[in-house]
Structures are given as C-alpha cells and as structure tokens.
Design an enzyme around this catalytic site. Structure first.
Site, PDB file in Angstrom:
ATOM      1  N   ASP A 137      -6.800  -1.427  10.001  1.00  0.00           N
ATOM      2  CA  ASP A 137      -8.057  -0.830   9.413  1.00  0.00           C
ATOM      3  C   ASP A 137      -9.536  -1.829  10.478  1.00  0.00           C
ATOM      4  O   ASP A 137     -10.215  -1.532  10.135  1.00  0.00           O
ATOM      5  CB  ASP A 137      -7.290  -1.621   7.953  1.00  0.00           C
ATOM      6  CG  ASP A 137      -6.684  -0.747   7.742  1.00  0.00           C
ATOM      7  OD1 ASP A 137      -6.477   0.295   7.554  1.00  0.00           O
ATOM      8  OD2 ASP A 137      -6.670  -0.805   5.917  1.00  0.00           O
ATOM      9  N   HIS A 145      -7.568   5.663   4.957  1.00  0.00           N
ATOM     10  CA  HIS A 145      -6.607   6.108   5.659  1.00  0.00           C
ATOM     11  C   HIS A 145      -6.556   7.810   5.177  1.00  0.00           C
ATOM     12  O   HIS A 145      -6.736   8.260   3.480  1.00  0.00           O
ATOM     13  CB  HIS A 145      -5.709   5.346   5.183  1.00  0.00           C
ATOM     14  CG  HIS A 145      -5.102   4.736   5.545  1.00  0.00           C
ATOM     15  ND1 HIS A 145      -4.407   3.528   4.855  1.00  0.00           N
ATOM     16  CD2 HIS A 145      -5.831   3.209   6.387  1.00  0.00           C
ATOM     17  CE1 HIS A 145      -4.515   2.433   4.863  1.00  0.00           C
ATOM     18  NE2 HIS A 145      -5.211   1.697   6.386  1.00  0.00           N
ATOM     19  N   LYS A 161      -2.825  12.240  -2.803  1.00  0.00           N
ATOM     20  CA  LYS A 161      -2.278  11.157  -3.717  1.00  0.00           C
ATOM     21  C   LYS A 161      -2.953  11.030  -5.168  1.00  0.00           C
ATOM     22  O   LYS A 161      -3.607  11.380  -5.360  1.00  0.00           O
ATOM     23  CB  LYS A 161      -2.604  10.013  -3.185  1.00  0.00           C
ATOM     24  CG  LYS A 161      -2.660   9.778  -1.172  1.00  0.00           C
ATOM     25  CD  LYS A 161      -2.715   8.930  -1.079  1.00  0.00           C
ATOM     26  CE  LYS A 161      -2.005   8.981   0.814  1.00  0.00           C
ATOM     27  NZ  LYS A 161      -3.037   7.513   1.413  1.00  0.00           N
ATOM     28  N   TYR A 215       1.460   4.505  -5.235  1.00  0.00           N
ATOM     29  CA  TYR A 215       1.492   6.243  -5.126  1.00  0.00           C
ATOM     30  C   TYR A 215       2.385   7.452  -5.326  1.00  0.00           C
ATOM     31  O   TYR A 215       3.281   7.244  -4.476  1.00  0.00           O
ATOM     32  CB  TYR A 215       0.993   5.991  -3.607  1.00  0.00           C
ATOM     33  CG  TYR A 215      -0.442   5.437  -2.696  1.00  0.00           C
ATOM     34  CD1 TYR A 215      -0.708   5.668  -2.103  1.00  0.00           C
ATOM     35  CD2 TYR A 215       0.983   4.204  -2.836  1.00  0.00           C
ATOM     36  CE1 TYR A 215      -1.381   4.555  -1.049  1.00  0.00           C
ATOM     37  CE2 TYR A 215       0.056   2.989  -2.105  1.00  0.00           C
ATOM     38  CZ  TYR A 215      -0.851   3.223  -1.321  1.00  0.00           C
ATOM     39  OH  TYR A 215      -1.738   1.972  -0.352  1.00  0.00           O
TER      40      TYR A 215
END
Length: 180
Positions: A167, A61, A71, A131
């Site tokens: 996904d 992603h 991140k 995250y």
C-alpha cells in the site's frame, strides 16, 4: 433499513433497523430483494473479513475491469473510517471521495460500487471488517492509489500509521490512469 445518500452518486450509507430488548439485539444485515430494489441491482459472490489493530490503514484498492468489484462493507467489531474514491472516467465527481464511520455501535453499512477505490483506517483498538463483493478477487487485476495523494484526513497520526509495503507503493492520484 434506511439509506443515506452521499455526495457521490451510487455510494450510500445504510442504517439498519435494530431491535433491542433485555436479551440483546436483532437486525437484518442483508436482503437481496431489498438491496436490489433500494440500492443496486448487483450479485454478491464473495464475502471477506479482516481483523486489524489501531492505526492500520488499508487501501486505496480497486480491481480493474472486467474484474471490478462493488463492495458492501461493515465493521462488526470496533470502529473504522471508510473511504470511497471515485475513479470513473468522465464522472462529474472523478477524484472526489466520501467517507463514513462504521462501527459495531452504529451498525451501518457502506456501499461502494464498481469504479471506486476503497480503503479504511482503524480508529479503535481492534476492528473486524466485513466485505460483500460483486466479483471474485483476481490478483492480476488489483490496483491501488497512494493513500495521501487525494487529501484524505485518515484520523490516524502519521507516526501511528501501520501500512503494508504494497500500500505504500501505490501510484499517486495525479499519475493515475483510470481503467474505468
């Protein structure tokens, strides 16, 4: 905290100092000042957490500019294989990826800057993954790269993989047009 550089500039593994005694352990998981001085001068604005079971693969992603996200990730329960794929146009490592095993045992963190696609595979029975993000989530800016289109060995047998329909429908890397 110690920094371990990877083969891709800007992506680093962070090993915390863990203090243990008969009561358990203590560690500092984040210091804004230390992070800015040693890793990247960024603002984190959103924290996320996911729980997944063995075989789950999430990714790869990213968010398109101007909503791109850096991140800082860690696994607080279980064990994951974490991946950062360079999708920055003109980068000498464009299309290359690096990985790190993150677990509740090693307590490491992985910093993935803007301009990377990110994903992970759950290697333990269960994993809780956290995250810290440098931008807010914007659904209209999300994108993804097909999991098996860049040669990543996910360490999960094909028949044991649990992957979302979304996904499974990302574009192959060879057909990808980078927004970075």
């Amino acid at each position: 905290m110690e920094i371990e550089k990877t083969d891709i500039e800007g992506v680093v593994l962070i090993r915390p100092k863990v203090y243990t005694d008969e009561r358990g352990y203590f560690m500092e998981t984040f210091s804004d000042r230390w992070f800015r001085e040693n890793v990247a001068d960024v603002d984190f604005v959103q924290d996320n957490e996911s729980r997944s079971t063995f075989g789950v693969i999430r990714g790869l992603h990213f968010q398109r500019p101007p909503f791109a996200q850096g991140k800082l990730v860690r696994c607080t329960r279980g064990k994951v294989l974490d991946i950062a794929l360079d999708i920055r146009s003109g980068s000498p490592t464009y299309g290359h990826w690096v990985s790190a095993v993150l677990s509740d045992e090693n307590k490491c963190q992985f910093y993935v800057p803007e301009g990377f696609a990110h994903g992970f595979a759950v290697l333990s029975g269960e994993a809780v993954f956290q995250y810290k993000c440098t931008n807010y989530y914007h659904p209209e800016a999300e994108g993804g790269i097909a999991l098996d289109s860049v040669g990543i060995e996910w360490q999960i047998p094909a028949l044991k993989r649990i992957i979302s329909a979304k996904d499974l429908n990302h574009v192959d890397f060879c057909d990808f047009k980078t927004p970075f």
